[in-house]
Design an enzyme around this catalytic site. Structure first.
Site, short mmCIF file in Angstrom:
data_model
loop_
_atom_site.label_atom_id
_atom_site.label_comp_id
_atom_site.label_asym_id
_atom_site.label_seq_id
_atom_site.Cartn_x
_atom_site.Cartn_y
_atom_site.Cartn_z
N ASP A 84 0.82 -1.22 0.00
CA ASP A 84 0.00 0.00 0.00
C ASP A 84 0.85 1.26 0.00
OD1 ASP A 84 -2.63 1.09 -0.06
OD2 ASP A 84 -2.46 1.60 2.06
N SER A 100 -7.24 4.89 -0.22
CA SER A 100 -7.44 3.59 -0.86
C SER A 100 -8.91 3.22 -0.71
CB SER A 100 -6.60 2.51 -0.17
OG SER A 100 -5.24 2.80 -0.25
N GLN A 116 -5.50 -1.97 -6.95
CA GLN A 116 -6.13 -1.05 -6.00
C GLN A 116 -6.88 0.04 -6.75
OE1 GLN A 116 -3.81 2.17 -4.00
NE2 GLN A 116 -4.24 0.98 -2.16
#
Length: 184
Positions: free
Chosen positions: A101, A125, A175
């Site tokens: 991430d 996110s 993502q």
């Protein structure tokens, strides 16, 4: 969370090749040189936050990653745990998941000349998916090659691959993120 479990078994194999990249050591040295030349380090808050994380990061092209000039929507970096992590494969996967991430949604912002940490932006996110193809040893360097094939409607799509130092594909990540200008 959705989890897909599978026992290890023999079968067909193929994978994408890693992109050409400098070694982790040369990328790390280039980053240190670049940081030393910055006159206003406080304008780059993301650098400080990266150095406080348990994951060591060495960007392949630090100028494009942290600058506010438009750039192609792809980047890459070397990553590893700052300290030796437990050898338990579940903990290794957890460490790689955490690292996945970091700097990821940046790819969708690159073509728009937005610097990471820009206070005029709201970023988050929205969803994050990861597929493991092998068990990583995240105490060793992994190349994280990432790109954004699309952005629109205040959202961006990012995808990436983790490769070990031998070029083996370890994991694939996708993502969707929010990237919205804040009202003045």
């Amino acid at each position: 969370m959705t989890v897909s479990s599978h026992v290890i078994e023999d079968g067909f194999t193929h994978s994408v090749e890693p992109p050409p990249a400098d070694t982790a050591e040369s990328a790390l040295a280039a980053m240190q040189e670049w940081i030393a030349r910055q006159e206003d380090f406080s304008a780059l808050p993301i650098i400080g936050r990266l150095s406080d994380r348990p994951v060591e990061v060495a960007p392949l092209d630090i100028r494009s990653l942290f600058a506010d000039l438009p750039h192609a929507p792809r980047s890459g970096c070397w990553m590893r745990s700052r300290e030796d992590s437990p050898t338990d494969p579940r903990m290794q996967r957890a460490a790689l998941t955490y690292a996945s991430d970091m700097l990821f949604l940046r790819n969708a912002l690159l073509p728009h000349g937005v610097r990471p940490g820009d206070a005029s932006m709201q970023v988050a996110s929205l969803d994050h998916a990861m597929w493991f193809h092998a068990s990583p040893d995240f105490s060793r360097w992994h190349l994280y090659a990432t790109e954004s094939p699309w952005a629109g409607g205040a959202r961006g799509l990012n995808r990436g691959h983790f490769f070990d130092t031998g070029g083996g594909l370890v994991a694939t990540v996708a993502q969707e993120n929010l990237m919205r200008r804040r009202p003045r």
